[in-house]
Scaffold this motif. Structure first.
Motif, PDB file in Angstrom:
ATOM      1  N   TYR A   5      36.861  40.976  33.747  1.00 48.63           N
ATOM      2  CA  TYR A   5      38.323  41.222  34.480  1.00 48.63           C
ATOM      3  C   TYR A   5      37.964  42.373  34.995  1.00 48.63           C
ATOM      4  CZ  TYR A   5      41.054  43.691  30.452  1.00 48.63           C
ATOM      5  OH  TYR A   5      40.352  45.312  30.065  1.00 48.63           O
ATOM      6  N   GLN A   6      38.686  43.459  36.408  1.00 49.79           N
ATOM      7  CA  GLN A   6      38.634  45.005  36.183  1.00 49.79           C
ATOM      8  C   GLN A   6      40.156  44.766  36.576  1.00 49.79           C
ATOM      9  OE1 GLN A   6      36.026  45.130  39.823  1.00 49.79           O
ATOM     10  NE2 GLN A   6      37.895  45.079  40.812  1.00 49.79           N
ATOM     11  N   THR A   7      40.560  45.982  36.393  1.00 47.32           N
ATOM     12  CA  THR A   7      41.868  46.617  36.414  1.00 47.32           C
ATOM     13  C   THR A   7      42.495  46.590  38.022  1.00 47.32           C
ATOM     14  OG1 THR A   7      41.570  48.575  35.852  1.00 47.32           O
ATOM     15  CG2 THR A   7      42.126  47.199  34.603  1.00 47.32           C
ATOM     16  N   PHE A   8      43.161  46.390  38.190  1.00 50.73           N
ATOM     17  CA  PHE A   8      43.646  46.673  39.730  1.00 50.73           C
ATOM     18  C   PHE A   8      43.724  48.300  40.147  1.00 50.73           C
ATOM     19  CE2 PHE A   8      47.452  48.108  42.643  1.00 50.73           C
ATOM     20  CZ  PHE A   8      47.621  47.272  43.133  1.00 50.73           C
ATOM     21  N   ASP A   9      43.323  48.519  41.280  1.00 45.81           N
ATOM     22  CA  ASP A   9      42.926  50.133  41.850  1.00 45.81           C
ATOM     23  C   ASP A   9      44.316  50.585  42.460  1.00 45.81           C
ATOM     24  OD1 ASP A   9      42.598  52.898  42.809  1.00 45.81           O
ATOM     25  OD2 ASP A   9      41.304  52.102  44.461  1.00 45.81           O
ATOM     26  N   ALA A  10      45.204  51.410  41.242  1.00 44.45           N
ATOM     27  CA  ALA A  10      46.831  51.436  41.527  1.00 44.45           C
ATOM     28  C   ALA A  10      47.432  52.690  42.125  1.00 44.45           C
ATOM     29  CB  ALA A  10      46.818  52.747  39.921  1.00 44.45           C
ATOM     30  N   ARG A  11      44.965  53.249  43.284  1.00 40.21           N
ATOM     31  CA  ARG A  11      46.017  53.840  44.515  1.00 40.21           C
ATOM     32  C   ARG A  11      45.513  52.655  45.451  1.00 40.21           C
ATOM     33  NH1 ARG A  11      40.955  55.639  42.095  1.00 40.21           N
ATOM     34  NH2 ARG A  11      40.767  58.271  41.682  1.00 40.21           N
ATOM     35  N   LYS A  12      46.603  51.593  45.524  1.00 34.09           N
ATOM     36  CA  LYS A  12      46.776  51.042  46.586  1.00 34.09           C
ATOM     37  C   LYS A  12      48.572  50.496  45.942  1.00 34.09           C
ATOM     38  CE  LYS A  12      43.000  47.885  46.752  1.00 34.09           C
ATOM     39  NZ  LYS A  12      42.441  46.325  46.206  1.00 34.09           N
ATOM     40  N   MET A  13      48.994  51.193  45.544  1.00 33.10           N
ATOM     41  CA  MET A  13      50.047  51.727  44.995  1.00 33.10           C
ATOM     42  C   MET A  13      50.855  53.025  45.738  1.00 33.10           C
ATOM     43  SD  MET A  13      51.772  48.554  43.426  1.00 33.10           S
ATOM     44  CE  MET A  13      52.916  48.341  43.328  1.00 33.10           C
ATOM     45  N   MET A  14      51.075  53.195  46.774  1.00 34.29           N
ATOM     46  CA  MET A  14      50.523  55.084  46.771  1.00 34.29           C
ATOM     47  C   MET A  14      51.596  55.999  46.329  1.00 34.29           C
ATOM     48  SD  MET A  14      49.296  55.873  51.029  1.00 34.29           S
ATOM     49  CE  MET A  14      50.548  55.031  51.893  1.00 34.29           C
TER      50      MET A  14
END
Lengths: 248, 1178
Positions: B845-854
């Motif tokens: 897997y990869q982890t979700f890019d937390a930048r998307k939740m500003m």
């Protein structure tokens, strides 16, 4: 200015809501169904993102999350009597952040509409009075009349406040900022017709007559560039005007 | 392998079909929506149906016995089961039929559960649909013919893709059983994400302690073939017999590496380490972590640095710049000399294609690469002194003549001498250097620098014969003859372009003629500079006009300025179009050279060689011409006279071919011996090998290019040297290694210099260090160098602006220090073909890019971390050595842990990532364990579902962790008042348990970001013919009953590529997959469904349409019979060819036209009027 809300009532016996709640529930669900995505109400996972994101939650008696929880609990009347639905500033923070994609702001609007329709709301609560008075002014004069608005607003909510503000008011009047006589716009009748028409859009639309559909939907409608109706156009005949709503 | 033949099996013909229909209630799954009795009765009325029954559970033994009994006793020879999906029980009923002696392919399933009962709620219509489907099946099955499944041997080797914990575990299980495993991993080490973890929940085992023993045993197993830095490119074949192509990316370090780590000490590159989640730096040559397997180091190259790509001599610019930044000037000098025979000159007068390509210009200004080279070479002269070139590796008996000692000739001579040839350079002038000697004014590059480079080349053994002019002192035929002192095996012609072009205007020729009598009115730029440089008599006027806008024009202008003249440069276009260099122009302006644009001289005024003016026209810019520059158009009537007493045209230059008169007769005698020329009078050569029409004569430099630059000429000399070497070694003139710059050296670096670097617009600005120069008023008085060069501090500051494009800067320092000689920068990718029987996909897997939740501020505020960043922080081998520290180095006073970042969110991933609650609790424990900080958990629902998990939750609660039920709304920065100590963060949320909005001040926020499908999942899906569920993860064959298999036989799934799961579940799934693999190996054979395409040779027209369409390459063409043929082992029965065949010559067994049409007719048949007949029959 804490409102006294009626005691919260859930189902009285298995599967049975009090008659009043049942009616309100149906009315609310009808309103909610008119909001795109309104039916997602049941998806709420009660995470509280909406309440945490709300900039005016401090002034509410129920947080947005609790609004949904109370609806589920079968207690709509206390919601309609609550300040919450009138406090909402329509910033849509809750809606953009909601992880369940629920249109919370729109749901609060739906509750407001029912509260007005059913006349269940804090009658002297300033937000309602202000908006009601304002729309009445516009209806009557075609524009806002500040003097009348202020007088009526304060008379209805806090009449004694008027005395303390009399001095400022007179000063404004002296400088011509607060005329006693309202000025009407030209073409007021036209504006009233526009408003009356706009109000019908808020109601469920009449179903379209089926007969009108024959050449506005289906293949005949999309054949225009090369079909019969293009030929009509060349012969100088104007093609029949299509009703946008039916084509869509 | 064999296949059934309907006629040969004694099977009944269509007329004899006796169909039995069996309708299943599936408990109430079907019967609650579908009236099964009605379906039964409808089917009973259909032609050919001899019995129709319904039963509560057809799949039960009792249900199967119904079928068997009818086959044996009632003569039923076709079976229709109206039940669930054929994926569930087709095999069950086929087996039952087979037990009763019926060919299993005479059984047909009508799916009335998934297709009817579960998707409809109108009972009447669902029943009608179910009846239709069952009737269709009954009509179709009557036409079925017995088929035989094919058998294929299973290759016992297994391919495992992805070597995280799932891949490792499965590999060990299969290898333990004694079978070969190919373990392919994309990264340079195995271990996957688990290798990054510190502790594992709920037992708090150290992840490394339980993972590394497994990793080590992978490397010890003889039958595990580990392929790291590898990716599967293609998969062909079918279950039991897959052919797989694996791309093995270059590691640039061979297995000889002993992991001693010497290279780490010398690598000048520091880039953020992706393994440390970019929280710590590592070198370009590296090992991800101490226990990495294989322990061989790896060099990270993300393409070549554009500066190097752009250089015609492929100078390792990024390498020496990086070494300068580290203050390692001696190494930098050695590196420069590796590629460049003229470093002193190039450090001063190169046009610096590298700086044009430098990615730093996307941030601010390019790195001053040329000036850094000059600094390094100057430093070398001061601190190292004389340098000896390395002796050539081989000696060759052949000798080569180089004519002309310009940059092209010198480079060619240098390269050939290093290759071991005897090289003699002939030079017309006494002074060596060609254009470097006669065209380059001393204030740009002093003579002693040229001498220094010449001395270095001389030490390689090159012999120089100066004062020898071609066509005067010797002839071309002498060089190739046996004459003593000559007799060369090849000739490199590098005579340059030394003839200045005239303007071709009135009065010019008279003046030029007069020059022979000592007048100086008109003289070309090259001649003027040559006279000055060689100390020949040359007068300069008081008011000088230079015509032209190139580098020669500017050199002549600045030289004339130094001779005391008042200089005006006349150029027919504008500054924009001037081909000279920026620096040169600025220096010339500073020195008082005047420029006039849009001026064209049309007549030289004066008499008998003396000039008193120029008649000029004014110009304007018109349409662009062939070169893309706007064409200057004269304005009629704009003639005017300018006063000058000397005119120096510096328009262009041409080679001098005077010597050719003696040679051409000889050349014509030899039919292959022609030298041919371009319209610009330059030598025509083969662009690859630089060989002219004469097989022994090669050319390069200005004689081929026309007036060009030093480094371009050097590039041509280098290529010619390689070609001459190849020719003398009798090798074909192809596959050249020497370098031709690509059209766009910056390709691939559009957004950032390498994938771990910030984007260009996020890179902090650093101004380019200006080159210190002598003041113009002093420097115009002499020919001393204008540029003074950088100091050490300036050089290091300037060099540290380099962005390390492509990570490795190719300084070859690692290669130098590697004792076992394991570093190999020239390594290239290879593709390995392997054959395996089964494939396990465990790509993770990869982890979700937390930048998307500003709203959570990741990337905006320093102390907002992702889960993997926190894992590395608490790891003892991580960036802080296991300490929990804020960016300011202090331990946090309070830590907030935010659950469900990107999971359980319709805006991102609606699913639950399953592991976050537990690792969040683990984080809480670790913070409690290592700091005094308060810990807050913000959760929606606490999911502690596994063995020992709830106990762990209780334990963490007992430690004093505060849990707040509520998803965090936002994280905002705060300052001061709360506690008064500096900046911190505020977490805003509703505490839903008390229904209050709360703001919790914390120093650190850890975001539990979701697990998501890898970015490359769609490519992997295509490669292995997998499916993906809506959440993006690979789809298992059945969510409950076959969570390991896929819809492709022989391809299995394990680990998080199938869906988020924790380590225990991953290991369990890996072991399950291994069991499936081993089961198939033990069976040794696999049955292949006989649903195959078949070509009827009678109808095949040989059009070959099907050949290209077959996705499995199963169709071949029989050239003799002129028909297509299907390879049954490869055919998957997809039907593409059946549909495409224009002659309808291809049919699919089990899907013949007759069968499909019969099924349609059955489905569309009107419902029977009454059902009495059927009921009676029953």
């Amino acid at each position: 200015m804490k409102m006294r809300s009626s005691p919260m009532r859930g189902p009285s016996s298995p599967g049975v809501l009090p008659q009043a709640e049942k009616e309100l529930r149906e009315a609310f669900l009808t309103e909610a169904a008119r909001i795109p995505g309104g039916e997602l109400l049941n998806r709420c996972i009660q995470c509280g993102t909406c309440s945490g994101s709300c900039p005016v939650t401090y002034a509410m008696d129920y947080s947005p999350r609790q609004v949904i929880a109370m609806f589920r609990a079968g207690a709509i009347e206390p919601l309609l009597r609550s300040r919450t639905i009138w406090i909402c500033a329509s910033c849509y923070s809750c809606t953009t952040r909601c992880p369940a994609d629920i249109k919370i702001t729109d749901l609060l609007y739906a509750l407001k509409r029912i509260a007005i329709e059913k006349k269940i709301f804090p009658r002297r609560f300033p937000v309602y009075v202000l908006s009601e008075t304002f729309t009445d002014m516009v209806r009557r004069h075609g524009r806002n009349h500040e003097t009348g608005l202020l007088l009526r607003f304060f008379l209805k909510t806090r009449p004694f406040k008027l005395l303390s503000m009399a001095k400022d008011g007179l000063a404004l009047w002296w400088h011509g900022r607060m005329p006693f006589k309202p000025r009407k716009i030209r073409g007021l009748e036209g504006l009233r017709r526009i408003i009356a028409k706009a109000e019908t859009f808020d109601r469920p639309q009449e179903p379209v007559e089926h007969d009108n559909l024959t050449d506005t939907v289906g293949y005949s409608a999309i054949m225009e560039p090369w079909g019969r109706r293009a030929a009509d156009h060349e012969n100088g005949r104007r093609p029949p005007r299509r009703r946008l709503a039916t084509v869509l | 392998m064999s296949r059934g033949n309907g006629n040969g099996n004694g099977a009944p013909q269509n007329g004899d079909a006796r169909v039995g229909v069996y309708v299943c209630h599936c408990g109430v799954n079907i019967s609650s929506t579908v009236d099964v009795e009605a379906v039964r009765d409808v089917c009973a009325s259909r032609p050919g149906v001899v019995c129709s029954r319904d039963y509560k559970f057809m799949c039960s033994n009792a249900g199967q016995d119904l079928i068997k009994k009818d086959i044996l006793e009632n003569g039923v020879n076709r079976v229709v089961v109206a039940a669930c999906s054929p994926l569930m029980h087709e095999l069950t009923f086929r087996a039952a039929a087979e037990e009763a002696g019926l060919n299993p392919y005479l059984v047909q399933i009508a799916n009335i559960r998934e297709q009817c009962a579960w998707v409809h709620d109108d009972r009447e219509r669902a029943t009608a649909k179910a009846s239709s489907l069952a009737s269709g099946a009954a009509a179709r099955v009557a036409l079925h013919r017995p088929l035989e499944a094919m058998k294929a041997d299973v290759n016992p080797a297994t391919l495992i893709v992805g070597a995280g914990i799932a891949g490792i575990q499965a590999a060990l299980e299969i290898a333990e059983a004694g079978h070969d495993v190919y373990l392919v991993e994309k990264q340079s080490t195995i271990g996957g994400q688990m290798a990054k973890f510190d502790k594992t929940f709920p037992t708090l085992d150290c992840a490394a302690c339980i993972l590394t023993p497994k990793m080590v045993s992978i490397s010890h197993r003889k039958n595990i073939h580990l392929m790291t830095l590898s990716e599967v490119e293609s998969v062909d074949g079918f279950v039991g017999n897959f052919k797989v192509a694996v791309r093995r990316k270059a590691r640039y370090v061979t297995d000889a590496c002993t992991a001693c780590g010497e290279c780490l000490k010398v690598c000048p590159v520091r880039v953020p380490s992706p393994f440390e989640e970019l929280q710590a730096d590592r070198t370009a040559i590296h090992k991800e972590f101490p226990q990495a397997i294989p322990s061989t180091f790896v060099i990270e190259k993300q393409g070549r640095p554009p500066c190097r790509q752009a250089c015609p001599v492929h100078q390792d610019a990024a390498g020496y710049v990086s070494l300068v930044a580290e203050g390692r000037f001696a190494e930098a000098a050695k590196l420069i000399r590796r590629q460049n025979p003229l470093p002193s000159i190039c450090g001063r007068v190169c046009y610096a294609a590298c700086e044009e390509a430098c990615n730093r210009q996307s941030v601010d200004k390019p790195v001053a690469i040329r000036d850094l080279k000059r600094f390094v070479i100057d430093w070398e002269r001061k601190h190292v002194g004389e340098v000896e070139p390395p002796p050539p590796e081989n000696r060759h008996p052949e000798s080569v003549a180089v004519i002309g000692s310009g940059p092209a000739g010198l480079t060619c001579a240098f390269d050939l001498a290093r290759k071991g040839y005897t090289v003699t350079v002939f030079e017309k002038h006494k002074k060596l250097g060609g254009m470097l000697a006669v065209g380059l004014p001393g204030y740009r590059c002093p003579r002693e620098e040229v001498e220094r480079d010449l001395a270095y080349i001389r030490k390689t053994g090159v012999e120089f014969r100066s004062g020898m002019e071609l066509g005067v002192d010797f002839a071309m035929e002498d060089l190739l003859s046996d004459r003593p002192g000559f007799g060369f095996d090849a000739v490199f012609l590098g005579i340059g372009a030394h003839r200045g072009l005239k303007m071709g205007i009135e009065g010019e020729d008279v003046a030029l003629e007069a020059r022979k009598r000592g007048a100086f009115g008109v003289i070309t730029g090259v001649d003027y500079l040559r006279h000055l440089n060689l100390g020949l008599p040359q007068e300069t006027g008081k008011k000088v006009a230079i015509v032209g806008g190139g580098n020669t024009a500017l050199d002549a202008a600045r030289a004339a300025r130094r001779e005391g003249a008042e200089v005006t440069v006349l150029y027919r276009r504008t500054r924009e179009e001037m081909p000279c260099e920026e620096d040169e122009f600025d220096d010339a302006v500073a020195e008082g050279v005047r420029f006039e644009y849009l001026v064209l001289p049309i007549k030289v005024l004066g008499e008998d060689g003396s000039v008193n003016g120029l008649e000029c026209l004014k110009m304007e810019l018109g349409e662009p011409d062939a070169s893309g520059r706007p064409r200057p158009v004269p304005i009629t009537g704009s003639e005017h006279v300018k006063e000058f007493d000397q005119v120096i045209p510096a328009i262009s230059q041409r080679p001098i071919w005077r010597w050719l008169k003696n040679w051409s007769t000889q050349a014509e005698a030899d039919p292959s011996g022609h030298l041919s020329f371009t319209p610009w009078e330059t030598l025509k050569v083969d662009p690859d090998s630089m060989r002219s029409g004469h097989p022994k004569i090669f050319g390069g430099g200005d004689v081929v290019l026309g007036p060009s630059t030093i480094v371009e000429s050097m590039g041509q000399g280098r290529r010619a040297a390689e070609a001459i070497d190849k020719q003398l070694r009798a090798l074909p003139l192809e596959d050249f290694h020497t370098y031709v710059p690509p059209r766009d050296p910056r390709e691939g670096f559009e957004e950032r210099p390498h994938s771990y670097a910030p984007r260009y617009d996020e890179t902090p600005l650093a101004p380019r260090t200006p080159m210190p120069k002598r003041p113009p008023e002093i420097r115009v008085g002499d020919y001393q160098p204008v540029d003074l060069g950088y100091s050490e501090e300036q050089a290091r500051a300037e060099a540290s602006r380099c962005l390390k494009c492509g990570v490795c800067v190719e300084c070859y320092e690692c290669e130098r220090v590697c004792e076992p000689g394991a570093v190999l920068h020239e390594m290239t990718d290879t593709v390995k073909e392997i054959e395996v029987g089964q494939i396990l996909v465990s790509t993770g897997y990869q982890t979700f890019d937390a930048r998307k939740m500003m709203q959570y501020g990741y990337g905006l505020y320093d102390n907002v971390l992702t889960s993997l960043e926190f894992e590395r922080m608490v790891s003892s081998t991580g960036p802080t050595g296991g300490k929990v520290l804020c960016k300011n180095g202090l331990p946090p006073r309070a830590v907030g842990i935010v659950h469900c970042v990107g999971s359980r969110d319709e805006n991102h991933h609606p699913y639950c990532s399953r592991v976050c609650c537990m690792y969040a609790l683990k984080f809480a424990h670790l913070v409690n364990d290592r700091t005094d900080a308060d810990v807050y958990q913000f959760y929606i629902d606490m999911r502690t579902f596994g063995k020992g998990y709830e106990e762990f939750y209780r334990h963490v609660l007992e430690e004093g962790t505060t849990v707040i039920r509520g998803k965090v709304a936002e994280v905002v920065p705060a300052r001061g008042s709360n506690g008064g100590l500096g900046e911190h963060l505020l977490i805003r949320c509703e505490d839903t348990m008390i229904g209050r909005f709360r703001e919790i001040p914390v120093d650190m926020v850890v975001l539990c970001n979701a697990l998501e499908a890898r970015e490359d999942a769609s490519e992997v899906r295509r490669t292995f013919s997998l499916s993906r569920s809506p959440d993006g993860f690979f789809m298992e064959r059945h969510p409950k009953l076959d969570p390991v298999g896929t819809t492709t036989d022989g391809v299995y799934l394990a680990g998080c590529c199938q869906g988020p799961k924790d380590i225990p579940d991953t290991v369990a799934q890996a072991q399950a997959a291994a069991a499936r693999v081993l089961g198939m190996i033990a069976k040794g054979q696999t049955l292949i469904d006989p649903v195959r395409a078949e070509v009827d040779a009678k109808y095949c027209s040989g059009c070959k349409t099907c050949l290209d369409l077959c996705p499995y390459a199963a169709i071949s063409f029989d050239g003799e019979a002129n028909v297509a043929a299907v390879n049954e082992a490869l055919c998957k029965g997809c039907g593409t060819c059946v549909a495409a065949c224009p002659a309808s010559a291809i049919t699919g067994a089990g899907f013949t036209d007759a069968q499909v049409l019969a099924e349609l007719e059955g489905i569309l048949a009107p419902p029977p009027e009454t059902t009495t007949a059927a009921t009676e029959m029953r």
